[in-house]
Design a protein around this motif. Structure first.
Motif, PDB file in Angstrom:
ATOM      1  N   PRO A  97      12.391   1.494  12.525  1.00  0.00           N
ATOM      2  CA  PRO A  97      12.469   1.610  11.057  1.00  0.00           C
ATOM      3  C   PRO A  97      12.080   0.321  10.333  1.00  0.00           C
ATOM      4  O   PRO A  97      11.539   0.372   9.224  1.00  0.00           O
ATOM      5  N   VAL A  98      12.326  -0.831  10.936  1.00  0.00           N
ATOM      6  CA  VAL A  98      11.969  -2.093  10.285  1.00  0.00           C
ATOM      7  C   VAL A  98      10.446  -2.212  10.169  1.00  0.00           C
ATOM      8  O   VAL A  98       9.931  -2.617   9.124  1.00  0.00           O
ATOM      9  N   GLN A  99       9.729  -1.805  11.216  1.00  0.00           N
ATOM     10  CA  GLN A  99       8.263  -1.833  11.148  1.00  0.00           C
ATOM     11  C   GLN A  99       7.754  -0.856  10.092  1.00  0.00           C
ATOM     12  O   GLN A  99       6.845  -1.172   9.320  1.00  0.00           O
ATOM     13  N   GLN A 100       8.332   0.338  10.068  1.00  0.00           N
ATOM     14  CA  GLN A 100       7.932   1.338   9.068  1.00  0.00           C
ATOM     15  C   GLN A 100       8.145   0.803   7.656  1.00  0.00           C
ATOM     16  O   GLN A 100       7.253   0.872   6.806  1.00  0.00           O
ATOM     17  N   LEU A 101       9.346   0.283   7.407  1.00  0.00           N
ATOM     18  CA  LEU A 101       9.688  -0.211   6.071  1.00  0.00           C
ATOM     19  C   LEU A 101       8.827  -1.406   5.680  1.00  0.00           C
ATOM     20  O   LEU A 101       8.430  -1.541   4.525  1.00  0.00           O
ATOM     21  N   THR A 102       8.527  -2.262   6.650  1.00  0.00           N
ATOM     22  CA  THR A 102       7.675  -3.418   6.367  1.00  0.00           C
ATOM     23  C   THR A 102       6.282  -2.955   5.942  1.00  0.00           C
ATOM     24  O   THR A 102       5.720  -3.462   4.965  1.00  0.00           O
ATOM     25  N   ARG A 103       5.748  -1.964   6.633  1.00  0.00           N
ATOM     26  CA  ARG A 103       4.425  -1.424   6.265  1.00  0.00           C
ATOM     27  C   ARG A 103       4.475  -0.741   4.895  1.00  0.00           C
ATOM     28  O   ARG A 103       3.570  -0.885   4.083  1.00  0.00           O
ATOM     29  N   MET A 104       5.568   0.001   4.644  1.00  0.00           N
ATOM     30  CA  MET A 104       5.713   0.657   3.341  1.00  0.00           C
ATOM     31  C   MET A 104       5.785  -0.383   2.229  1.00  0.00           C
ATOM     32  O   MET A 104       5.153  -0.234   1.182  1.00  0.00           O
ATOM     33  N   ARG A 105       6.543  -1.438   2.472  1.00  0.00           N
ATOM     34  CA  ARG A 105       6.707  -2.498   1.472  1.00  0.00           C
ATOM     35  C   ARG A 105       5.362  -3.140   1.161  1.00  0.00           C
ATOM     36  O   ARG A 105       5.031  -3.396   0.005  1.00  0.00           O
ATOM     37  N   GLU A 106       4.575  -3.401   2.203  1.00  0.00           N
ATOM     38  CA  GLU A 106       3.245  -3.987   2.007  1.00  0.00           C
ATOM     39  C   GLU A 106       2.377  -3.084   1.138  1.00  0.00           C
ATOM     40  O   GLU A 106       1.599  -3.560   0.315  1.00  0.00           O
ATOM     41  N   ARG A 107       2.507  -1.781   1.309  1.00  0.00           N
ATOM     42  CA  ARG A 107       1.725  -0.825   0.523  1.00  0.00           C
ATOM     43  C   ARG A 107       2.217  -0.777  -0.921  1.00  0.00           C
ATOM     44  O   ARG A 107       1.437  -0.813  -1.861  1.00  0.00           O
ATOM     45  N   VAL A 108       3.537  -0.693  -1.104  1.00  0.00           N
ATOM     46  CA  VAL A 108       4.111  -0.541  -2.446  1.00  0.00           C
ATOM     47  C   VAL A 108       3.901  -1.798  -3.278  1.00  0.00           C
ATOM     48  O   VAL A 108       3.632  -1.722  -4.474  1.00  0.00           O
ATOM     49  N   VAL A 109       3.992  -2.966  -2.657  1.00  0.00           N
ATOM     50  CA  VAL A 109       3.882  -4.223  -3.403  1.00  0.00           C
ATOM     51  C   VAL A 109       2.481  -4.389  -4.023  1.00  0.00           C
ATOM     52  O   VAL A 109       2.320  -5.106  -5.003  1.00  0.00           O
ATOM     53  N   LYS A 110       1.501  -3.669  -3.506  1.00  0.00           N
ATOM     54  CA  LYS A 110       0.132  -3.738  -4.049  1.00  0.00           C
ATOM     55  C   LYS A 110      -0.033  -2.909  -5.319  1.00  0.00           C
ATOM     56  O   LYS A 110      -0.998  -3.067  -6.046  1.00  0.00           O
ATOM     57  N   GLU A 111       0.919  -2.022  -5.574  1.00  0.00           N
ATOM     58  CA  GLU A 111       0.856  -1.171  -6.765  1.00  0.00           C
ATOM     59  C   GLU A 111       1.188  -1.975  -8.019  1.00  0.00           C
ATOM     60  O   GLU A 111       1.879  -2.982  -7.957  1.00  0.00           O
ATOM     61  N   LYS A 112       0.718  -1.484  -9.164  1.00  0.00           N
ATOM     62  CA  LYS A 112       1.035  -2.123 -10.440  1.00  0.00           C
ATOM     63  C   LYS A 112       2.527  -2.025 -10.711  1.00  0.00           C
ATOM     64  O   LYS A 112       3.187  -1.072 -10.294  1.00  0.00           O
ATOM     65  N   ASP A 113       3.062  -3.001 -11.458  1.00  0.00           N
ATOM     66  CA  ASP A 113       4.464  -2.940 -11.872  1.00  0.00           C
ATOM     67  C   ASP A 113       4.688  -1.681 -12.697  1.00  0.00           C
ATOM     68  O   ASP A 113       3.919  -1.380 -13.612  1.00  0.00           O
ATOM     69  N   GLY A 114       5.734  -0.952 -12.366  1.00  0.00           N
ATOM     70  CA  GLY A 114       6.068   0.246 -13.112  1.00  0.00           C
ATOM     71  C   GLY A 114       5.300   1.494 -12.688  1.00  0.00           C
ATOM     72  O   GLY A 114       5.552   2.569 -13.217  1.00  0.00           O
ATOM     73  N   ALA A 115       4.370   1.355 -11.739  1.00  0.00           N
ATOM     74  CA  ALA A 115       3.598   2.523 -11.289  1.00  0.00           C
ATOM     75  C   ALA A 115       4.530   3.519 -10.606  1.00  0.00           C
ATOM     76  O   ALA A 115       5.487   3.129  -9.944  1.00  0.00           O
ATOM     77  N   LEU A 116       4.259   4.804 -10.782  1.00  0.00           N
ATOM     78  CA  LEU A 116       5.066   5.824 -10.134  1.00  0.00           C
ATOM     79  C   LEU A 116       4.682   5.912  -8.672  1.00  0.00           C
ATOM     80  O   LEU A 116       3.517   6.090  -8.335  1.00  0.00           O
ATOM     81  N   ILE A 117       5.669   5.790  -7.806  1.00  0.00           N
ATOM     82  CA  ILE A 117       5.450   5.871  -6.371  1.00  0.00           C
ATOM     83  C   ILE A 117       5.766   7.284  -5.877  1.00  0.00           C
ATOM     84  O   ILE A 117       5.119   7.802  -4.989  1.00  0.00           O
ATOM     85  N   PHE A 118       6.781   7.886  -6.467  1.00  0.00           N
ATOM     86  CA  PHE A 118       7.185   9.228  -6.047  1.00  0.00           C
ATOM     87  C   PHE A 118       7.763   9.980  -7.236  1.00  0.00           C
ATOM     88  O   PHE A 118       8.503   9.408  -8.036  1.00  0.00           O
ATOM     89  N   LYS A 119       7.393  11.259  -7.312  1.00  0.00           N
ATOM     90  CA  LYS A 119       7.952  12.124  -8.342  1.00  0.00           C
ATOM     91  C   LYS A 119       8.185  13.482  -7.700  1.00  0.00           C
ATOM     92  O   LYS A 119       7.274  14.044  -7.128  1.00  0.00           O
ATOM     93  N   PRO A 120       9.436  13.992  -7.759  1.00  0.00           N
ATOM     94  CA  PRO A 120       9.726  15.274  -7.102  1.00  0.00           C
ATOM     95  C   PRO A 120       9.023  16.445  -7.766  1.00  0.00           C
ATOM     96  O   PRO A 120       8.615  16.393  -8.881  1.00  0.00           O
TER      97      PRO A 120
END
Length: 131
Positions: free
Chosen positions: A108-131
């Protein structure tokens, strides 16, 4: 020769209005269960809509606890389901699913680290998930 000190004529000013009581609880800055509840509370208030900052906070909680993103809010079934969908979407966007739909990285740490790297590239306030 020293000059004598003059007495203070008006030492204290009166308060004209009383202080306002604090109506909002103070958020905990300690890591642990109370911090997870705070992040989960924010997720609940957002009605499942996750922006960049909330996604990073959720990922950081998972990293701190060394648990998958889907287990960060495991006290609330609805939030767990939302996080599981978000986790699946992020893992798919990172190419971390194999042909049979299994996750390539088990840690899970590797997964979360990769996710974090992806999310941090997004603009501030960008929607990452919407149900």
């Amino acid at each position: 020769m020293l000059k004598p000190i003059e007495p203070v004529t008006n030492p204290v000013k009166t308060v004209l209005k009383p202080l306002e009581p604090i109506k909002k609880p103070i958020a905990s800055i300690n890591k642990g269960d109370s911090a997870i509840q705070t992040v989960c509370g924010r997720l609940k208030e957002s009605q499942g809509v996750v922006n960049t900052q909330l996604a990073l906070d959720l990922i950081d909680e998972g990293l701190d606890k060394k648990i998958p993103l889907s287990k960060v809010c495991q006290q609330d079934t609805m939030l767990t389901n939302q996080l599981q969908k978000m986790e699946t979407g992020l893992l798919k966007s990172l190419g971390l699913f194999d042909l049979w739909g299994g996750i390539k990285l088990e840690d899970p740490v590797q997964q979360l680290t990769r996710m974090r790297e992806r999310v941090v590239k997004e603009k501030d306030g960008a929607l990452i998930f919407k149900p």
